[in-house]
Design a protein around this motif. Structure first.
Motif, short mmCIF file in Angstrom:
data_model
loop_
_atom_site.label_atom_id
_atom_site.label_comp_id
_atom_site.label_asym_id
_atom_site.label_seq_id
_atom_site.Cartn_x
_atom_site.Cartn_y
_atom_site.Cartn_z
N ARG A 181 -0.18 -10.66 23.50
CA ARG A 181 -1.10 -10.16 24.52
C ARG A 181 -0.55 -8.90 25.20
NH1 ARG A 181 -3.56 -15.70 27.32
NH2 ARG A 181 -4.30 -16.61 25.37
N VAL A 182 -0.17 -7.97 24.35
CA VAL A 182 0.37 -6.69 24.79
C VAL A 182 -0.65 -5.60 24.49
CG1 VAL A 182 2.23 -5.00 24.45
CG2 VAL A 182 2.73 -7.44 24.39
N ALA A 183 -0.82 -4.66 25.40
CA ALA A 183 -1.71 -3.53 25.15
C ALA A 183 -1.22 -2.75 23.93
CB ALA A 183 -1.76 -2.62 26.37
N LEU A 184 -2.17 -2.32 23.10
CA LEU A 184 -1.85 -1.59 21.87
C LEU A 184 -2.51 -0.22 21.90
CD1 LEU A 184 -0.67 -1.73 18.88
CD2 LEU A 184 -3.05 -2.23 18.24
N LEU A 185 -1.73 0.81 21.61
CA LEU A 185 -2.24 2.16 21.41
C LEU A 185 -2.18 2.42 19.92
CD1 LEU A 185 -0.17 4.06 24.17
CD2 LEU A 185 -2.14 2.53 24.45
N ASP A 186 -3.32 2.54 19.26
CA ASP A 186 -3.32 2.67 17.80
C ASP A 186 -3.20 4.14 17.40
OD1 ASP A 186 -3.32 2.06 15.16
OD2 ASP A 186 -5.15 0.85 15.20
N ILE A 187 -2.04 4.71 17.67
CA ILE A 187 -1.80 6.13 17.41
C ILE A 187 -1.78 6.42 15.92
CG2 ILE A 187 -0.26 8.07 17.88
CD1 ILE A 187 -1.72 6.81 20.32
N GLN A 188 -1.36 5.46 15.10
CA GLN A 188 -1.37 5.66 13.65
C GLN A 188 -2.79 5.94 13.16
OE1 GLN A 188 -2.64 3.28 11.15
NE2 GLN A 188 -2.07 4.62 9.45
N ALA A 189 -3.73 5.10 13.53
CA ALA A 189 -5.11 5.28 13.08
C ALA A 189 -5.73 6.55 13.64
CB ALA A 189 -5.95 4.06 13.48
N LEU A 190 -5.47 6.81 14.91
CA LEU A 190 -6.06 7.99 15.55
C LEU A 190 -5.48 9.29 15.01
CD1 LEU A 190 -6.22 6.68 19.22
CD2 LEU A 190 -8.16 7.11 17.71
N SER A 191 -4.18 9.32 14.77
CA SER A 191 -3.57 10.54 14.23
C SER A 191 -4.01 10.78 12.80
CB SER A 191 -2.05 10.49 14.33
OG SER A 191 -1.51 9.38 13.64
N LEU A 192 -4.15 9.71 12.01
CA LEU A 192 -4.64 9.86 10.64
C LEU A 192 -6.06 10.45 10.66
CD1 LEU A 192 -3.84 9.22 7.66
CD2 LEU A 192 -5.16 7.11 7.92
N GLU A 193 -6.88 9.97 11.58
CA GLU A 193 -8.24 10.50 11.73
C GLU A 193 -8.21 11.97 12.14
OE1 GLU A 193 -12.01 9.74 14.73
OE2 GLU A 193 -10.70 8.05 14.22
N LEU A 194 -7.28 12.32 13.03
CA LEU A 194 -7.16 13.71 13.47
C LEU A 194 -6.73 14.62 12.33
CD1 LEU A 194 -7.15 15.88 15.67
CD2 LEU A 194 -4.84 15.14 16.29
N TRP A 195 -5.73 14.19 11.56
CA TRP A 195 -5.27 15.03 10.44
C TRP A 195 -6.39 15.20 9.41
CZ3 TRP A 195 -2.29 16.19 13.80
CH2 TRP A 195 -1.17 15.50 14.23
N GLN A 196 -7.18 14.15 9.19
CA GLN A 196 -8.30 14.25 8.26
C GLN A 196 -9.31 15.27 8.74
OE1 GLN A 196 -8.84 12.49 5.18
NE2 GLN A 196 -10.33 14.15 5.06
N SER A 197 -9.60 15.25 10.04
CA SER A 197 -10.60 16.18 10.57
C SER A 197 -10.11 17.63 10.51
CB SER A 197 -10.94 15.81 12.01
OG SER A 197 -9.85 16.03 12.88
#
Length: 265
Positions: A181-197
């Motif tokens: 029950r720890v807050a998660l920042l999904d930087i892996q998914a978001l950065s992959l989306e950014l590099w794709q864009s």
């Protein structure tokens, strides 16, 4: 090998009784500045003059946080979740943590190094075991742990699709965040989306590509700024921070705001 609760507590040098989470003041009626601690590797770490223009995203995070929040960047080049603990760095960080502080935890790049037993962890066992040291250490001091999946490298296939590079580690961290029950920042998914864009060529402007180096892991100032923006937005989305805690999320940040101090002797 799984670590016992006693080993977890000992490795984190937890000696005080657990303090209830207080995301405000240290004592009733007493206001204090809160600190955002960063535990991580070279993608987040402070860089010095001899490494410029290489830039860790932790160097840019203060641009997106209001002044009442300090940033203590303990991320260090080359460290894994295991070696950071074994070298005593987690214990030193926790010694400075106070109730109401935050601990951002981002590891995977060096946990993946199977050839190096001082750093390697297996995603679903020792990686999660070591991450629990950070979680329980922060909570024992009244601070809030926050897990951040590792920012992605610059990797594209022949068709120009951004490809993930961290194997099972992001999934293992997501599962642990749900379990604990720890807050998660999904930087892996978001950065992959950014590099794709951005695409194959445009992403070169965000990584440490120079006349002498083609680095697809570490950032230059624009890259560090954009990853820090992702982190700040995720802290707000996950309700770890409030609207009044963040700033400039939609603003252009000048590269000139990044500075590289002289290395400490």
């Amino acid at each position: 090998m799984s670590l016992t609760r006693r080993q977890v507590a000992g490795a984190a040098l937890v000696t005080a009784a657990a303090v209830p989470l207080t995301f405000g003041t240290a004592h009733a009626g007493e206001h204090r500045r809160r600190t955002v601690f960063i535990a991580g590797d070279s993608t987040a770490a402070q860089k010095y003059a001899d490494a410029a223009p290489e830039t860790g995203w932790g160097m840019a995070l203060p641009f997106f946080l209001h002044r009442q929040l300090d940033v203590a960047n303990h991320a260090v080049n080359g460290r894994s979740s295991k070696s950071f603990v074994d070298e005593g760095r987690l214990a030193a960080l926790l010694a400075a943590v106070r109730p109401g502080d935050l601990l951002l935890i981002q590891f995977a790049h060096n946990d993946e190094k199977t050839e190096d037993p001082t750093r390697y962890t297996e995603p679903w066992t020792t990686y999660q075991d070591h991450l629990r040291l950070y979680i329980e250490g922060a909570r024992s001091r009244g601070a809030r742990p926050v897990l951040a999946t590792a920012v992605e490298r610059r990797r594209f296939d022949a068709e120009g699709n951004a490809r993930p590079s961290h194997g099972e580690y992001p999934a293992a961290m997501r599962a642990l965040a749900a379990q604990e029950r720890v807050a998660l920042l999904d930087i892996q998914a978001l950065s992959l989306e950014l590099w794709q864009s951005l695409g194959v060529e445009e992403t070169k402007k965000y990584f440490n590509w120079t006349a002498t180096e083609q680095d697809n892991t570490h950032f230059n100032p624009p890259g560090a700024i954009e990853v820090a923006r992702l982190v700040a937005r995720e802290l707000l989305r996950a309700r770890v921070l409030r609207v009044r805690d963040v700033r400039r999320l939609g603003d252009a940040i000048p590269e000139s705001w990044i500075s590289w101090p002289d290395a400490v002797a």
